[in-house]
Scaffold this motif. Sequence first.
Motif, PDB file in Angstrom:
ATOM      1  N   PHE A 425       0.837  -1.200   0.000  1.00  0.00           N
ATOM      2  CA  PHE A 425       0.000   0.000   0.000  1.00  0.00           C
ATOM      3  C   PHE A 425       0.869   1.245   0.000  1.00  0.00           C
ATOM      4  O   PHE A 425       1.914   1.279   0.648  1.00  0.00           O
ATOM      5  N   ARG A 426       0.363   2.268  -0.656  1.00  0.00           N
ATOM      6  CA  ARG A 426       1.048   3.553  -0.671  1.00  0.00           C
ATOM      7  C   ARG A 426       0.775   4.313   0.636  1.00  0.00           C
ATOM      8  O   ARG A 426       1.548   5.138   1.063  1.00  0.00           O
ATOM      9  N   LEU A 427      -0.380   4.020   1.244  1.00  0.00           N
ATOM     10  CA  LEU A 427      -0.788   4.702   2.473  1.00  0.00           C
ATOM     11  C   LEU A 427       0.279   4.560   3.550  1.00  0.00           C
ATOM     12  O   LEU A 427       0.808   3.475   3.776  1.00  0.00           O
ATOM     13  N   ARG A 428       0.611   5.662   4.219  1.00  0.00           N
ATOM     14  CA  ARG A 428       1.570   5.652   5.327  1.00  0.00           C
ATOM     15  C   ARG A 428       0.822   5.845   6.634  1.00  0.00           C
ATOM     16  O   ARG A 428      -0.343   6.273   6.646  1.00  0.00           O
ATOM     17  N   ASP A 429       1.468   5.606   7.738  1.00  0.00           N
ATOM     18  CA  ASP A 429       0.849   5.909   9.027  1.00  0.00           C
ATOM     19  C   ASP A 429       0.661   7.415   9.136  1.00  0.00           C
ATOM     20  O   ASP A 429       1.401   8.193   8.537  1.00  0.00           O
ATOM     21  N   TRP A 430      -0.339   7.794   9.910  1.00  0.00           N
ATOM     22  CA  TRP A 430      -0.756   9.200  10.016  1.00  0.00           C
ATOM     23  C   TRP A 430       0.069   9.888  11.107  1.00  0.00           C
ATOM     24  O   TRP A 430      -0.044   9.542  12.286  1.00  0.00           O
ATOM     25  N   LEU A 431       0.862  10.847  10.696  1.00  0.00           N
ATOM     26  CA  LEU A 431       1.675  11.607  11.640  1.00  0.00           C
ATOM     27  C   LEU A 431       0.751  12.619  12.337  1.00  0.00           C
ATOM     28  O   LEU A 431       0.240  13.522  11.679  1.00  0.00           O
ATOM     29  N   LEU A 432       0.538  12.471  13.616  1.00  0.00           N
ATOM     30  CA  LEU A 432      -0.510  13.273  14.241  1.00  0.00           C
ATOM     31  C   LEU A 432      -0.003  14.342  15.209  1.00  0.00           C
ATOM     32  O   LEU A 432      -0.770  15.200  15.644  1.00  0.00           O
ATOM     33  N   SER A 433       1.279  14.325  15.582  1.00  0.00           N
ATOM     34  CA  SER A 433       1.728  15.326  16.558  1.00  0.00           C
ATOM     35  C   SER A 433       2.115  16.632  15.859  1.00  0.00           C
ATOM     36  O   SER A 433       2.613  16.619  14.739  1.00  0.00           O
ATOM     37  N   ARG A 434       1.851  17.756  16.526  1.00  0.00           N
ATOM     38  CA  ARG A 434       2.167  19.072  15.959  1.00  0.00           C
ATOM     39  C   ARG A 434       2.884  19.906  17.010  1.00  0.00           C
ATOM     40  O   ARG A 434       2.582  19.798  18.205  1.00  0.00           O
ATOM     41  N   GLN A 435       3.792  20.781  16.533  1.00  0.00           N
ATOM     42  CA  GLN A 435       4.562  21.606  17.470  1.00  0.00           C
ATOM     43  C   GLN A 435       3.895  22.970  17.602  1.00  0.00           C
ATOM     44  O   GLN A 435       4.526  23.999  17.490  1.00  0.00           O
ATOM     45  N   ARG A 436       2.595  22.961  17.814  1.00  0.00           N
ATOM     46  CA  ARG A 436       1.875  24.219  17.957  1.00  0.00           C
ATOM     47  C   ARG A 436       1.028  24.172  19.227  1.00  0.00           C
ATOM     48  O   ARG A 436       0.822  23.122  19.814  1.00  0.00           O
ATOM     49  N   TYR A 437       0.523  25.342  19.622  1.00  0.00           N
ATOM     50  CA  TYR A 437      -0.165  25.459  20.901  1.00  0.00           C
ATOM     51  C   TYR A 437      -1.643  25.060  20.842  1.00  0.00           C
ATOM     52  O   TYR A 437      -2.118  24.282  21.669  1.00  0.00           O
ATOM     53  N   TRP A 438      -2.366  25.612  19.862  1.00  0.00           N
ATOM     54  CA  TRP A 438      -3.825  25.566  19.917  1.00  0.00           C
ATOM     55  C   TRP A 438      -4.371  24.239  19.387  1.00  0.00           C
ATOM     56  O   TRP A 438      -4.897  24.150  18.268  1.00  0.00           O
ATOM     57  N   GLY A 439      -4.189  23.201  20.186  1.00  0.00           N
ATOM     58  CA  GLY A 439      -4.663  21.863  19.838  1.00  0.00           C
ATOM     59  C   GLY A 439      -4.797  21.062  21.122  1.00  0.00           C
ATOM     60  O   GLY A 439      -4.456  21.542  22.212  1.00  0.00           O
ATOM     61  N   ALA A 440      -5.271  19.829  21.003  1.00  0.00           N
ATOM     62  CA  ALA A 440      -5.432  19.002  22.198  1.00  0.00           C
ATOM     63  C   ALA A 440      -4.064  18.443  22.616  1.00  0.00           C
ATOM     64  O   ALA A 440      -3.401  17.767  21.825  1.00  0.00           O
TER      65      ALA A 440
END
Length: 824
Positions: A425-440
């Motif tokens: 499959f071409r699909l990769r795992d979903w990178l979900l972390s972000r280096q920003r403030y306004w999120g959970a």
Amino acid sequence: EVHYDVHAVEEKWLPVWEALDPFRADDAVVLSGEREKRYALTMFPYPSGDLHMGHAEVLAIHDVISRYWRLRGYEVLNPMGWDSFGLPAENAAIKNDEHPATYTYANIETQFASMKRYGVSFDWSRRLHTSDPEYYKWTQWLFLKFREKGLAYRKNSPVNWCPNDQTVLANEQVLADGTCERCGAVVTKRELTQWYFKTTEYAQELYDCLDDLQGSWIGKVVNAQRNWIGRSEGAHVTFEVENHEPVTVFTTRPDTLFGTTFMVVAVDAKLADELVTDEHRADFEAYRDEIRKASDIDRLATDRPKTGVFLGVHATNPLTGEKLPVWATDYVLADYGTGAVMGVPGGDQRDWEFATKFGLPIVRTTQPPADWDGEAFAGEGPAINSPAAGVTSGLDINGLPVAEAKSATIAYLSAQGSGDGTVNFRLRDWLLSRQRYWGAPIPIIHCPVDGEVPVPEDQLPVELPELRGADLKPKGTSPLGAATEWVNVSCPRCGGPATRDTDTMDTFVDSSWYFFRYLSPHDSTQAFDPALAEAWGPIDLYIGGDEHAVLHLLYARFFTKVLRDLGLIDWDEPFSAYLSQGKVINNGRKMSKSLGNGVSLGGQLAEYGVDAIRLTLVFASPPEDNVDWADVSPAGSAKFLQRAWRLAGDVTSAPGVPAADGDVALRKVTHKTVHEAAHLLESYRFNVVIARTMELVNATRKAIDSGCGPADPAVREATETVAILLSLVAPYTAEEMWERLGHEPTVARAAWPVVDPALLVDDAVTAVVQIQGKVRARLEVSPDISEADLEAAALADPAVTKAIDGRPVRKVVVRAPKLVNIVV
Ligand code: ANZ
């Protein structure tokens, strides 16, 4: 001529609806099975500024179906909320030195007021905001559940990095031209430790279920998902390699193994670094440094000149024992397949160019057609040179077509232990972390002793620390790191000093499950009530923008499957039907500040009123097509609404008189309109429903002025039908008509008119005869006239013979019973 004041009517009905609360979805009647359910969903907005024309369009379209279902007697769940975490609020906060919540919640209130005035039939008791701790507590809880199942994990790898937003991006957020989907900056790569969801574990199922969605989802979205998941059937083939463990490649063409003349490894894969001999290391490293600067998109471009370096080692072809040089190159990607490829210049154009450039042999193993003058040939075969004359092998597939040659090769390799059939499959795992403030915040604590420790459930939500303005400036690491008091905690396991994870979750995590939270948005004991999910799910129609074709829709499908495997629901797919609306454009171009062709929704509403704008947007085109504001007439819509409204004033008979004895011709028009409208609504052809309603208004007007007169019961029946049909797009006008007709509010809860089948039978229909595209005659014919009879009748008509005037007839197109088109 009497007119009604659109704004006064808006102000009159809003509080009445508010008091009646007619759109509140009743869980009890659905749970008990007393009433059949419908769950209508439209993508919830991001709170940037007030609503614009694009929102107005999707809301108008969406409301047609919800209101229709309600009239048909379904219990309708039609909720709305806000996707209220995200970068624009954070950027505004940095600019204005305030907290992102200020911008967010002010905009939410503005949009909420606009949606109310716009008259959308939402159940506001279910309103939610993903940035509320009451919501993101459960986003965090779900993250932990995913992690328990091994579906959320951390790894170090090269990731997409937006240098402008100073944060990582998921593959889905990098556009085809290698730029950030949010800000347009060119995305680069960085080696970082990040959190991932294991979407790949569901690749096969996400792919397979698309077959069931075909037909009820708009086709281009199904195809986009299929391509994104990218299922390839092929084989793993293992080669012995000098001074190293055997190396496995992924190929979709195992049948071309006899034509393999070299092996190529991704230059940035660990494997290349392991294989390279000391003698070749300096060359290899120089080459690698140069390539690291390029994006994946460039690397895969077919027109890119081929580059590479020899690694100094050889692999052995498992079919023939031949020695193949192993090279490193940039056209092989490290994170697809195994990061190594068998080079088959005869079958793969990239390999052809590589072989040509570096003087490697080319052997054709698939017979091209006699007139073939291209290079690599990827067609059907048969197999040749497999093996070539003089080469010995335990396998001979010469003469076999591709499919058979593939399976014969796979069978042989499996028996030898050097290969196997596989799916990639071409699909990769979903990178979900972000280096920003306004999120959970990611609810994990890092402890030097215990490692990654989940925040105990009873300590959720992990609320965001108070940071504002300059603290939020992007700096490559999460701004949460600056909140030292928040970061430093004791480990929930050993009690020793530990630190919180400082990344926040991609906002696409929030929106992957919001449609579950609508079921019980204030439940403080669980993410959602499984009994309600069973009763209301899945969503019967989802409407939203094309830009979410892969991102949001794929993630929401993934979440749904995981929730099923967590035992929380028992359905597999969240959206039984999906429709994507077109855009509102102006003069053929996208509305934009720079082009100065923007149209303000507020201005249009002030000028023409809510109903006229809603009607214009729905009438302009089928929902999936663009609406060009230069081509529509809100003034014309307003005029039509006035005409419809006047009918209600003209109806003079007492309310409740049965229509049975009324004017049959008008009754037929009414009943046919209702009958046809139901079909049209169910196939989302809302613009045609409006056209039919307009015809019904005209027929009723004619009956009043020059037919049976206003007291005829058929006129009341027709006018009530107009009010009900109009309630789908023009709720204020419809309510006003309903009142004038002597009914209690609200028309939104009226019943869909019952069609009398006897009134659907036509005595005669009008066939139009055109010559050179011009109407020359109208014939009254039987509705089931044959094509041949209709053609004969048309050619015999005196007006037609006169217009043909003896010229030879070149072509006759007949569409019985309505149209004959004659070309002379
Ligand atoms: C030999 C071969 C012969 C191939 C032939 C094709 C045609 P899809 O359909 O996209 O899955 N490949 C494998 N791994 C790769 C990587 N990491 N980067 C770039 N290319 C890679 O394509 C799979 C095909 O792409 C594989 O099949 C391999 O080339 C190449 F006549 O193997 B093939």
